[in-house]
Design a protein around this motif. Structure first.
Motif, short mmCIF file in Angstrom:
data_model
loop_
_atom_site.label_atom_id
_atom_site.label_comp_id
_atom_site.label_asym_id
_atom_site.label_seq_id
_atom_site.Cartn_x
_atom_site.Cartn_y
_atom_site.Cartn_z
N GLN A 34 55.36 37.73 -38.23
CA GLN A 34 56.73 38.28 -38.29
C GLN A 34 56.84 39.52 -39.17
O GLN A 34 57.80 40.26 -39.08
N TYR A 35 55.86 39.75 -40.03
CA TYR A 35 56.03 40.84 -40.99
C TYR A 35 56.19 42.22 -40.35
O TYR A 35 56.99 43.03 -40.84
N PRO A 36 55.48 42.55 -39.25
CA PRO A 36 55.71 43.90 -38.70
C PRO A 36 57.15 44.11 -38.24
O PRO A 36 57.68 45.22 -38.32
N CYS A 42 63.50 47.11 -41.58
CA CYS A 42 63.86 47.68 -42.89
C CYS A 42 63.71 49.20 -42.90
O CYS A 42 64.51 49.90 -43.50
N ARG A 43 62.69 49.68 -42.22
CA ARG A 43 62.45 51.12 -42.17
C ARG A 43 63.32 51.83 -41.12
O ARG A 43 63.45 53.05 -41.17
N LEU A 52 62.34 48.20 -30.97
CA LEU A 52 61.38 47.53 -31.84
C LEU A 52 60.09 47.22 -31.08
O LEU A 52 58.99 47.46 -31.57
N SER A 53 60.24 46.74 -29.85
CA SER A 53 59.06 46.46 -29.01
C SER A 53 58.25 47.72 -28.77
O SER A 53 57.02 47.72 -28.87
N GLU A 54 58.95 48.81 -28.44
CA GLU A 54 58.27 50.08 -28.18
C GLU A 54 57.57 50.60 -29.43
O GLU A 54 56.43 51.06 -29.36
#
Length: 152
Positions: A34-36, A42-43, A52-54
């Motif tokens: 989950q971290y990525p 956050c970024r 997010l997927s892309e």
């Protein structure tokens, strides 16, 4: 000489990195998978799941599962986009922001450990070569998917 492929070493680096990150994230009760996602949100506050997927080059189903886990854990929140009510924007909660800051300290320290004994020039060259390999892989799979009209 029967030398292992570079993929073996990339795989080893990935596995050990996942183990280290999972150990560091244990107090937060999330896995290294989950971290990525939390790091990217956050970024990029307000990113949607497709974006997010892309950004992470991860399929939409995996992204949806990770977002669901992070939302249930209190690290992410979704807000409906007022311009397009079908779209939900993702934001880190205060707990998610704390986790993002933790990651900002964990990841550079791990990289520093991996680069131990490398000169600046060696680091730049290694980074450049692996980046080019990644681009080659992405280009090949993107072309293959376009030719077969199927997502990779």
């Amino acid at each position: 000489m029967n030398r292992p492929t570079i993929l073996r070493y990339i795989s080893i680096l990935y596995r050990f990195s996942q183990i280290h990150i999972a150990q560091q994230l244990k107090p937060h009760k999330i896995g290294s998978g989950q971290y990525p996602f939390i790091f990217s949100v956050c970024r990029n506050p307000g990113i949607n799941q497709d974006g997010l997927s892309e950004r992470l080059l991860i399929d939409k189903g995996t992204t949806a599962k990770a977002v669901k886990i992070l939302e249930a854990g209190g690290f992410l929140r979704r807000e409906q986009d007022p311009a397009d009510r079908r779209v939900y924007r993702l934001y880190a909660t205060p707990e998610g922001e704390k986790l993002g800051k933790t990651l900002e300290s964990i990841l550079p320290l791990w990289q520093e450990l991996l680069w131990k004994g490398f000169s600046r020039q060696e680091k730049e060259q290694a980074y450049s070569l692996v980046q080019r390999m990644s681009e080659n892989a992405k280009d090949f799979l993107t072309r293959s998917a376009e030719e077969n009209s199927a997502p990779y």
